[in-house]
Design a protein around this motif. Structure first.
Motif, PDB file in Angstrom:
ATOM      1  N   GLN A 260       0.827  -1.202   0.000  1.00  0.00           N
ATOM      2  CA  GLN A 260       0.000   0.000   0.000  1.00  0.00           C
ATOM      3  C   GLN A 260       0.870   1.264   0.000  1.00  0.00           C
ATOM      4  O   GLN A 260       0.533   2.257  -0.646  1.00  0.00           O
ATOM      5  CB  GLN A 260      -0.938  -0.008   1.213  1.00  0.00           C
ATOM      6  CG  GLN A 260      -1.861  -1.211   1.266  1.00  0.00           C
ATOM      7  CD  GLN A 260      -2.702  -1.352   0.000  1.00  0.00           C
ATOM      8  OE1 GLN A 260      -3.442  -0.435  -0.359  1.00  0.00           O
ATOM      9  NE2 GLN A 260      -2.581  -2.479  -0.688  1.00  0.00           N
ATOM     10  N   PHE A 261       1.977   1.214   0.708  1.00  0.00           N
ATOM     11  CA  PHE A 261       2.945   2.313   0.661  1.00  0.00           C
ATOM     12  C   PHE A 261       3.425   2.518  -0.766  1.00  0.00           C
ATOM     13  O   PHE A 261       3.455   3.649  -1.274  1.00  0.00           O
ATOM     14  CB  PHE A 261       4.128   2.001   1.580  1.00  0.00           C
ATOM     15  CG  PHE A 261       5.205   3.062   1.598  1.00  0.00           C
ATOM     16  CD1 PHE A 261       5.192   4.060   2.554  1.00  0.00           C
ATOM     17  CD2 PHE A 261       6.233   3.046   0.661  1.00  0.00           C
ATOM     18  CE1 PHE A 261       6.188   5.043   2.577  1.00  0.00           C
ATOM     19  CE2 PHE A 261       7.225   4.014   0.655  1.00  0.00           C
ATOM     20  CZ  PHE A 261       7.204   5.024   1.628  1.00  0.00           C
ATOM     21  N   ALA A 262       3.768   1.420  -1.429  1.00  0.00           N
ATOM     22  CA  ALA A 262       4.270   1.502  -2.798  1.00  0.00           C
ATOM     23  C   ALA A 262       3.201   2.025  -3.755  1.00  0.00           C
ATOM     24  O   ALA A 262       3.498   2.797  -4.679  1.00  0.00           O
ATOM     25  CB  ALA A 262       4.762   0.132  -3.254  1.00  0.00           C
ATOM     26  N   ASP A 267       1.790   6.277  -7.277  1.00  0.00           N
ATOM     27  CA  ASP A 267       0.659   6.980  -7.874  1.00  0.00           C
ATOM     28  C   ASP A 267       0.046   7.924  -6.842  1.00  0.00           C
ATOM     29  O   ASP A 267      -0.949   7.596  -6.184  1.00  0.00           O
ATOM     30  CB  ASP A 267      -0.396   5.980  -8.364  1.00  0.00           C
ATOM     31  CG  ASP A 267      -1.574   6.669  -9.052  1.00  0.00           C
ATOM     32  OD1 ASP A 267      -1.517   7.902  -9.245  1.00  0.00           O
ATOM     33  OD2 ASP A 267      -2.549   5.975  -9.403  1.00  0.00           O
ATOM     34  N   PRO A 268       0.629   9.137  -6.699  1.00  0.00           N
ATOM     35  CA  PRO A 268       0.081  10.100  -5.730  1.00  0.00           C
ATOM     36  C   PRO A 268      -1.365  10.482  -6.029  1.00  0.00           C
ATOM     37  O   PRO A 268      -2.050  11.042  -5.162  1.00  0.00           O
ATOM     38  CB  PRO A 268       1.015  11.314  -5.887  1.00  0.00           C
ATOM     39  CG  PRO A 268       2.287  10.754  -6.448  1.00  0.00           C
ATOM     40  CD  PRO A 268       1.850   9.625  -7.341  1.00  0.00           C
ATOM     41  N   LEU A 329      -6.383  -3.316   4.357  1.00  0.00           N
ATOM     42  CA  LEU A 329      -6.110  -1.934   3.986  1.00  0.00           C
ATOM     43  C   LEU A 329      -5.907  -1.890   2.477  1.00  0.00           C
ATOM     44  O   LEU A 329      -5.018  -2.539   1.941  1.00  0.00           O
ATOM     45  CB  LEU A 329      -4.864  -1.416   4.706  1.00  0.00           C
ATOM     46  CG  LEU A 329      -4.375  -0.018   4.301  1.00  0.00           C
ATOM     47  CD1 LEU A 329      -5.423   1.042   4.647  1.00  0.00           C
ATOM     48  CD2 LEU A 329      -3.042   0.310   4.983  1.00  0.00           C
ATOM     49  N   ASP A 330      -6.734  -1.119   1.788  1.00  0.00           N
ATOM     50  CA  ASP A 330      -6.670  -1.036   0.328  1.00  0.00           C
ATOM     51  C   ASP A 330      -6.842   0.426  -0.075  1.00  0.00           C
ATOM     52  O   ASP A 330      -7.947   0.953  -0.075  1.00  0.00           O
ATOM     53  CB  ASP A 330      -7.772  -1.894  -0.295  1.00  0.00           C
ATOM     54  CG  ASP A 330      -7.764  -1.840  -1.822  1.00  0.00           C
ATOM     55  OD1 ASP A 330      -6.867  -1.180  -2.394  1.00  0.00           O
ATOM     56  OD2 ASP A 330      -8.660  -2.448  -2.440  1.00  0.00           O
ATOM     57  N   VAL A 331      -5.742   1.098  -0.428  1.00  0.00           N
ATOM     58  CA  VAL A 331      -5.795   2.531  -0.731  1.00  0.00           C
ATOM     59  C   VAL A 331      -6.553   2.822  -2.022  1.00  0.00           C
ATOM     60  O   VAL A 331      -6.828   3.991  -2.325  1.00  0.00           O
ATOM     61  CB  VAL A 331      -4.374   3.143  -0.808  1.00  0.00           C
ATOM     62  CG1 VAL A 331      -3.680   3.046   0.546  1.00  0.00           C
ATOM     63  CG2 VAL A 331      -3.536   2.490  -1.902  1.00  0.00           C
ATOM     64  N   ARG A 332      -6.907   1.791  -2.749  1.00  0.00           N
ATOM     65  CA  ARG A 332      -7.717   1.985  -3.958  1.00  0.00           C
ATOM     66  C   ARG A 332      -9.213   1.823  -3.670  1.00  0.00           C
ATOM     67  O   ARG A 332     -10.040   2.063  -4.553  1.00  0.00           O
ATOM     68  CB  ARG A 332      -7.299   0.998  -5.048  1.00  0.00           C
ATOM     69  CG  ARG A 332      -5.886   1.219  -5.586  1.00  0.00           C
ATOM     70  CD  ARG A 332      -5.558   0.240  -6.708  1.00  0.00           C
ATOM     71  NE  ARG A 332      -4.286   0.532  -7.337  1.00  0.00           N
ATOM     72  CZ  ARG A 332      -3.107   0.119  -6.875  1.00  0.00           C
ATOM     73  NH1 ARG A 332      -3.068  -0.623  -5.763  1.00  0.00           N
ATOM     74  NH2 ARG A 332      -1.991   0.429  -7.505  1.00  0.00           N
ATOM     75  N   ALA A 364       3.109  13.574  -0.191  1.00  0.00           N
ATOM     76  CA  ALA A 364       4.350  14.355  -0.220  1.00  0.00           C
ATOM     77  C   ALA A 364       5.459  13.632   0.533  1.00  0.00           C
ATOM     78  O   ALA A 364       6.617  13.608   0.106  1.00  0.00           O
ATOM     79  CB  ALA A 364       4.105  15.738   0.378  1.00  0.00           C
ATOM     80  N   LEU A 365       5.100  13.022   1.663  1.00  0.00           N
ATOM     81  CA  LEU A 365       6.077  12.297   2.472  1.00  0.00           C
ATOM     82  C   LEU A 365       6.614  11.072   1.735  1.00  0.00           C
ATOM     83  O   LEU A 365       7.829  10.860   1.667  1.00  0.00           O
ATOM     84  CB  LEU A 365       5.434  11.870   3.795  1.00  0.00           C
ATOM     85  CG  LEU A 365       6.253  10.978   4.712  1.00  0.00           C
ATOM     86  CD1 LEU A 365       7.478  11.712   5.242  1.00  0.00           C
ATOM     87  CD2 LEU A 365       5.396  10.459   5.871  1.00  0.00           C
ATOM     88  N   VAL A 366       5.724  10.258   1.188  1.00  0.00           N
ATOM     89  CA  VAL A 366       6.175   8.992   0.595  1.00  0.00           C
ATOM     90  C   VAL A 366       6.880   9.202  -0.742  1.00  0.00           C
ATOM     91  O   VAL A 366       7.691   8.355  -1.145  1.00  0.00           O
ATOM     92  CB  VAL A 366       5.002   7.995   0.446  1.00  0.00           C
ATOM     93  CG1 VAL A 366       4.362   7.718   1.796  1.00  0.00           C
ATOM     94  CG2 VAL A 366       3.962   8.478  -0.551  1.00  0.00           C
ATOM     95  N   THR A 367       6.612  10.312  -1.428  1.00  0.00           N
ATOM     96  CA  THR A 367       7.328  10.578  -2.678  1.00  0.00           C
ATOM     97  C   THR A 367       8.685  11.224  -2.413  1.00  0.00           C
ATOM     98  O   THR A 367       9.651  10.957  -3.131  1.00  0.00           O
ATOM     99  CB  THR A 367       6.500  11.463  -3.625  1.00  0.00           C
ATOM    100  OG1 THR A 367       6.076  12.649  -2.930  1.00  0.00           O
ATOM    101  CG2 THR A 367       5.283  10.728  -4.135  1.00  0.00           C
TER     102      THR A 367
END
Length: 402
Positions: A260-262, A267-268, A329-332, A364-367
């Motif tokens: 999920q992090f990836a 894809d922000p 957990l599914d960010v999509r 912003a943090l993860v990119t």
């Protein structure tokens, strides 16, 4: 129908399964499946209810026959108040019913519209970038709570209220005191008192010379100085701790689910769905309470006038009848209908600001730090288990420098 005491819960389930910092207590899932509205014995002896099903929780939160007034509530856990609360402090919308609540809410709603909050996006982006730059200069390893999660909502609520730039360091210091694990009772009281006194003086200054901000705008209403200061204090409490914890706890969840992090890193554009899913999955405002003003039929059972219903938002947001595969957990995911911001007339007033802060801060943090990872074992991350807002006290992180 006669009550069967053998079906009464003797305590509110609060203990999470060891090694599962993101999942609600297992007992809540069993109750949701068997008794979405269950009898609960409160710590003061009151016989009330616990609602765990999504539809049940939603109906209670939306029903005006249930009151939010603190003085009518019984507490489901041990407290220094021994089940007796006083009326809501002046300006505290959470503990009010209509028409008092309506009066405050009507004056504030126009200040938190989607359009007005979107105008703040550029400022959130700048604040986030400034703190990411500071993190990069500091280098690994650091505590993400103090370096990133706390400052963003602190500065944004200061700008919203119109706190002069020179005073913002004072607010940052008071916030840090209030949110630091192990802070003594005397120090907490001193920080709260200092904040309240400051807001009162700020209101007086804006009365004398109105400014283009929320408190400045409200000086043109019929609100008293005490009410204005109380609203400022309420907005500080509601807007700082919650969003700061969502940034930190949300990052913890993403780092604990590398796929999920990836997904968000690569894809922000997933920021909008990721924020709604994290609000559902984590549900940092775990529960609330409402007291019946009259007999009310709920889920085929009668809640008597004067009985308090604990509403478990964390259980409702994991209800498989509403969300397929709810423990994933599914960010999509399209997490429409989650109760992370509450429901009904008390639904979070600042939810649009919180959404913008989260939609900016997390991607912003993860990119910026694509190799971000925990700098401690997950089981060693200190959780806020004894507080109204669940989250983490600290989040040690590190990354590979370029």
């Amino acid at each position: 129908m006669r009550h069967d005491p053998s079906n009464t819960l003797l305590r509110l389930p609060t203990t999470r399964r060891e090694g599962c910092p993101f999942d609600p207590p297992e007992e809540l899932a069993r109750l949701r499946a068997e008794q979405p509205l269950a009898r609960l014995r409160f710590s003061d002896g009151h016989l009330g209810w616990l609602a765990t099903g999504h539809s049940v929780v939603r109906s209670v939160l939306a029903d005006p026959r249930f009151s939010s007034r603190y003085e009518l509530m019984h507490l489901p856990y041990e407290s220094e108040f021994s089940g007796q609360l006083g009326p809501a402090p002046v300006g505290d919308l959470t503990g009010l019913d209509a028409p008092e609540h309506t009066r405050y809410r009507r004056l504030l709603t126009g200040k938190f519209t989607v359009r007005r909050m979107r105008l703040l996006t550029e400022r959130v982006e700048q604040i986030s970038a400034d703190h990411l730059d500071a993190m990069e200069r500091h280098g690994p390893t650091l505590d993400l709570v103090k370096a990133y999660a706390q400052p963003i909502p602190t500065l944004m609520i200061c700008e919203l209220l119109g706190v002069p730039y020179a005073d913002r360091e004072f607010f940052r210091q008071q916030t840090e005191i209030l949110m630091t694990q192990g802070t003594g009772e005397a120090e907490l009281l001193a920080a709260m008192t200092a904040g309240q006194e400051y807001l009162h003086q700020l209101v007086l200054a804006k009365r004398a010379e109105p400014t283009d901000d929320l408190l400045g705008d409200l000086t043109g209403t019929d609100l008293s100085d005490e009410e204005l200061a109380g609203i400022g204090n309420f907005l500080l409490g509601a807007g700082l701790d919650t969003t700061a914890n969502m940034i930190a706890y949300g990052t913890f969840a993403l780092l604990s689910h590398p796929d999920q992090f990836a997904a968000l890193r690569d894809d922000p554009g997933l920021a909008e769905s990721a924020v709604e899913e994290l609000m559902r999955y984590l549900t940092i405002a775990q529960m609330g309470a409402r007291t019946a003003l009259e007999d009310v039929e709920v889920a085929g059972r009668t809640v008597k006038a004067g009985e308090t219903v604990v509403v478990s938002m964390e259980a409702a947001n994991r209800d498989p009848a509403r969300f397929p595969d709810p423990d994933a957990l599914d960010v999509r995911r399209k997490a429409t209908g989650h109760l992370g911001f509450g429901h009904g007339i008390h639904q979070c007033l600042g939810q649009q600001l919180a959404r913008i802060e989260l939609r900016v801060a997390l991607p912003a943090l993860v990119t910026r730090f694509p190799t971000l990872r925990l700098a401690a074992a997950p089981e060693d991350i200190p959780l806020r288990t004894g507080m109204n807002i669940f989250g983490v006290h600290e989040l040690p992180v590190t990354w590979k420098e370029a």
